[in-house]
Design a protein around this motif. Structure first.
Motif, PDB file in Angstrom:
ATOM      1  N   MET A  89       0.832  -1.199   0.000  1.00 52.69           N
ATOM      2  CA  MET A  89       0.000   0.000   0.000  1.00 52.69           C
ATOM      3  C   MET A  89       0.865   1.246   0.000  1.00 52.69           C
ATOM      4  O   MET A  89       1.925   1.276   0.619  1.00 52.69           O
ATOM      5  CB  MET A  89      -0.921   0.011   1.224  1.00 52.69           C
ATOM      6  N   ILE A  90       0.403   2.244  -0.727  1.00 52.00           N
ATOM      7  CA  ILE A  90       1.076   3.544  -0.746  1.00 52.00           C
ATOM      8  C   ILE A  90       0.102   4.591  -0.220  1.00 52.00           C
ATOM      9  O   ILE A  90      -1.045   4.659  -0.679  1.00 52.00           O
ATOM     10  CB  ILE A  90       1.512   3.927  -2.176  1.00 52.00           C
ATOM     11  N   GLU A  91       0.561   5.382   0.736  1.00 49.86           N
ATOM     12  CA  GLU A  91      -0.270   6.452   1.287  1.00 49.86           C
ATOM     13  C   GLU A  91       0.450   7.781   1.103  1.00 49.86           C
ATOM     14  O   GLU A  91       1.564   7.956   1.593  1.00 49.86           O
ATOM     15  CB  GLU A  91      -0.538   6.194   2.774  1.00 49.86           C
ATOM     16  N   VAL A  92      -0.183   8.677   0.382  1.00 56.07           N
ATOM     17  CA  VAL A  92       0.385   9.996   0.099  1.00 56.07           C
ATOM     18  C   VAL A  92      -0.509  11.046   0.741  1.00 56.07           C
ATOM     19  O   VAL A  92      -1.712  11.087   0.472  1.00 56.07           O
ATOM     20  CB  VAL A  92       0.482  10.248  -1.420  1.00 56.07           C
ATOM     21  N   GLU A  93       0.075  11.871   1.605  1.00 52.42           N
ATOM     22  CA  GLU A  93      -0.713  12.854   2.350  1.00 52.42           C
ATOM     23  C   GLU A  93      -0.114  14.252   2.214  1.00 52.42           C
ATOM     24  O   GLU A  93       1.002  14.504   2.647  1.00 52.42           O
ATOM     25  CB  GLU A  93      -0.768  12.460   3.829  1.00 52.42           C
ATOM     26  N   ASN A  94      -0.861  15.127   1.545  1.00 55.06           N
ATOM     27  CA  ASN A  94      -0.509  16.548   1.414  1.00 55.06           C
ATOM     28  C   ASN A  94       0.932  16.721   0.938  1.00 55.06           C
ATOM     29  O   ASN A  94       1.697  17.521   1.478  1.00 55.06           O
ATOM     30  CB  ASN A  94      -0.720  17.276   2.749  1.00 55.06           C
ATOM     31  N   LEU A  95       1.284  16.010  -0.128  1.00 53.30           N
ATOM     32  CA  LEU A  95       2.642  16.008  -0.648  1.00 53.30           C
ATOM     33  C   LEU A  95       2.954  17.318  -1.372  1.00 53.30           C
ATOM     34  O   LEU A  95       2.199  17.751  -2.252  1.00 53.30           O
ATOM     35  CB  LEU A  95       2.830  14.833  -1.601  1.00 53.30           C
ATOM     36  N   VAL A  96       4.091  17.915  -1.025  1.00 55.85           N
ATOM     37  CA  VAL A  96       4.552  19.150  -1.658  1.00 55.85           C
ATOM     38  C   VAL A  96       6.017  18.981  -2.045  1.00 55.85           C
ATOM     39  O   VAL A  96       6.813  18.452  -1.274  1.00 55.85           O
ATOM     40  CB  VAL A  96       4.407  20.369  -0.719  1.00 55.85           C
ATOM     41  N   LYS A  97       6.349  19.430  -3.265  1.00 58.53           N
ATOM     42  CA  LYS A  97       7.746  19.454  -3.681  1.00 58.53           C
ATOM     43  C   LYS A  97       8.019  20.771  -4.399  1.00 58.53           C
ATOM     44  O   LYS A  97       7.372  21.098  -5.396  1.00 58.53           O
ATOM     45  CB  LYS A  97       8.069  18.286  -4.617  1.00 58.53           C
ATOM     46  N   ARG A  98       8.989  21.504  -3.862  1.00 57.77           N
ATOM     47  CA  ARG A  98       9.400  22.772  -4.463  1.00 57.77           C
ATOM     48  C   ARG A  98      10.826  22.653  -4.998  1.00 57.77           C
ATOM     49  O   ARG A  98      11.689  22.028  -4.396  1.00 57.77           O
ATOM     50  CB  ARG A  98       9.347  23.907  -3.434  1.00 57.77           C
ATOM     51  N   GLY A 156      11.484   7.028  -3.518  1.00 59.32           N
ATOM     52  CA  GLY A 156      12.584   7.373  -2.626  1.00 59.32           C
ATOM     53  C   GLY A 156      13.758   8.010  -3.340  1.00 59.32           C
ATOM     54  O   GLY A 156      14.847   8.122  -2.774  1.00 59.32           O
ATOM     55  N   ILE A 157      13.556   8.462  -4.584  1.00 59.98           N
ATOM     56  CA  ILE A 157      14.627   9.092  -5.352  1.00 59.98           C
ATOM     57  C   ILE A 157      14.758  10.565  -4.985  1.00 59.98           C
ATOM     58  O   ILE A 157      15.860  11.103  -4.874  1.00 59.98           O
ATOM     59  CB  ILE A 157      14.363   8.962  -6.868  1.00 59.98           C
ATOM     60  N   LEU A 158      13.621  11.235  -4.797  1.00 61.35           N
ATOM     61  CA  LEU A 158      13.581  12.638  -4.383  1.00 61.35           C
ATOM     62  C   LEU A 158      12.986  12.744  -2.988  1.00 61.35           C
ATOM     63  O   LEU A 158      12.072  11.986  -2.643  1.00 61.35           O
ATOM     64  CB  LEU A 158      12.723  13.469  -5.345  1.00 61.35           C
ATOM     65  N   ALA A 159      13.470  13.687  -2.214  1.00 61.57           N
ATOM     66  CA  ALA A 159      12.884  13.959  -0.895  1.00 61.57           C
ATOM     67  C   ALA A 159      11.771  14.997  -1.046  1.00 61.57           C
ATOM     68  O   ALA A 159      11.946  15.983  -1.769  1.00 61.57           O
ATOM     69  CB  ALA A 159      13.940  14.472   0.069  1.00 61.57           C
ATOM     70  N   PRO A 160      10.632  14.798  -0.404  1.00 63.57           N
ATOM     71  CA  PRO A 160       9.566  15.802  -0.479  1.00 63.57           C
ATOM     72  C   PRO A 160       9.939  17.049   0.314  1.00 63.57           C
ATOM     73  O   PRO A 160      10.714  16.979   1.277  1.00 63.57           O
ATOM     74  CB  PRO A 160       8.368  15.087   0.136  1.00 63.57           C
ATOM     75  N   THR A 161       9.373  18.173  -0.085  1.00 62.82           N
ATOM     76  CA  THR A 161       9.550  19.399   0.689  1.00 62.82           C
ATOM     77  C   THR A 161       8.730  19.331   1.971  1.00 62.82           C
ATOM     78  O   THR A 161       9.194  19.727   3.041  1.00 62.82           O
ATOM     79  CB  THR A 161       9.122  20.623  -0.143  1.00 62.82           C
ATOM     80  N   SER A 162       7.519  18.822   1.840  1.00 64.29           N
ATOM     81  CA  SER A 162       6.663  18.602   3.007  1.00 64.29           C
ATOM     82  C   SER A 162       5.626  17.551   2.648  1.00 64.29           C
ATOM     83  O   SER A 162       5.515  17.120   1.505  1.00 64.29           O
ATOM     84  CB  SER A 162       5.984  19.908   3.447  1.00 64.29           C
ATOM     85  N   GLY A 163       4.857  17.161   3.652  1.00 67.33           N
ATOM     86  CA  GLY A 163       3.887  16.097   3.453  1.00 67.33           C
ATOM     87  C   GLY A 163       4.473  14.744   3.811  1.00 67.33           C
ATOM     88  O   GLY A 163       5.629  14.639   4.236  1.00 67.33           O
ATOM     89  N   LYS A 164       3.682  13.716   3.646  1.00 65.50           N
ATOM     90  CA  LYS A 164       4.086  12.375   4.062  1.00 65.50           C
ATOM     91  C   LYS A 164       3.784  11.360   2.973  1.00 65.50           C
ATOM     92  O   LYS A 164       2.737  11.410   2.336  1.00 65.50           O
ATOM     93  CB  LYS A 164       3.352  11.987   5.343  1.00 65.50           C
TER      94      LYS A 164
END
Length: 253
Positions: free
Chosen positions: A1-10, A49-57
């Motif tokens: 399972m993949i859970e994406v919550e309020n993902l932001v990348k700048r 897991g290649i890029l780190a998110p700016t925020s979110g989970k």
């Protein structure tokens, strides 16, 4: 399972992904659709897991990508939009390298390499330098390497690019087998007929935001359209532009 919550990348002042939330269940093929530059590939790289998110989970089988990206890489198979391979190696050398990194037992590795190489028909290229291979063959090498360790999660970014019809059909069948085995697949494509055929649910991303989500039938009902293509063009504000371009061409040609 993949859970994406309020993902932001700048990236500096550019917001590539802006507050995306979605879930991919076990035993589900989730299609992520959007125009070029919409944030699809950035999202896929974060999931892998290649890029780190700016925020979110982002959680992959309960593992937080930000806290343990290496563990996420161990569980996932990832195919980028453009194959990233060691071009000075041959395919068989590359598969052996991947097997050692993935700690796949030698007998199991050989078994899976033989089966996947035969399935995608690249036996004659195993001794050629990867850098000398066609785009389609390199794409097959990338796909095989992503599946060697039998991952719990597959993340495929335009994985059908460059594949011949036979190989595309084989990949399609493999993805449905992954689903039957209870695994999660995230799949992006510009071939909307393919998305309609294999995806259990679809998320439409536009300007970094997830603007619609659901089954194909739910999306058609939401957009009041009869085809996924028309749904996509309407939601991404492209339909009027397409009609205008076509009309201009008809008047000119």
């Amino acid at each position: 399972m993949i859970e994406v919550e309020n993902l932001v990348k700048r990236f500096g002042s550019t917001v590539a992904v802006n507050g995306i939330t979605f879930t991919v269940n076990d035993g589900e093929i989730y299609g992520l659709l959007g125009p070029n530059g919409s944030g699809k590939s950035t999202t896929m790289k974060i999931l892998a897991g290649i890029l780190a998110p700016t925020s979110g989970k982002v959680l992959v089988d309960g593992v937080d990508v930000s806290q343990d990206p290496l563990r996420v890489k161990e569980m996932t198979g990832y195919v980028p939009e453009t194959p990233v391979l060691y071009e000075s190696l041959t395919p068989i050398e590359f598969f052996n390298f991947v097997g050692s990194v993935r700690r796949i037992p030698e007998e199991k590795l050989q078994e899976r390499v033989d089966a996947l190489v035969k399935a995608f028909g690249i036996e004659e290229y195993l001794g050629e330098m990867i850098g000398s291979l066609s785009f389609g063959t390199r794409q097959k090498v990338s796909l095989i390497s992503a599946m060697l360790h039998d991952p719990a999660v597959l993340i495929l970014d335009e994985a059908m690019n460059g594949l011949d019809p036979k190989s595309a059909r084989i990949l399609r069948e493999l993805l449905m087998d992954f689903r039957e085995d209870g695994k999660s697949v995230v799949f992006s494509t510009h071939v909307l007929a393919l998305a309609e055929m294999i995806c259990d649910r679809i998320g439409v991303i536009y300007n970094g935001r997830l603007i619609a989500e659901g089954t194909v039938e739910q999306l058609k009902e939401f957009a009041h359209e009869e085809s996924l293509e028309d749904v996509f063009l309407k939601l991404t504000e492209s339909r009027d532009e397409v009609l205008g371009i076509v009309q201009a061409l008809r008047e000119t040609l």
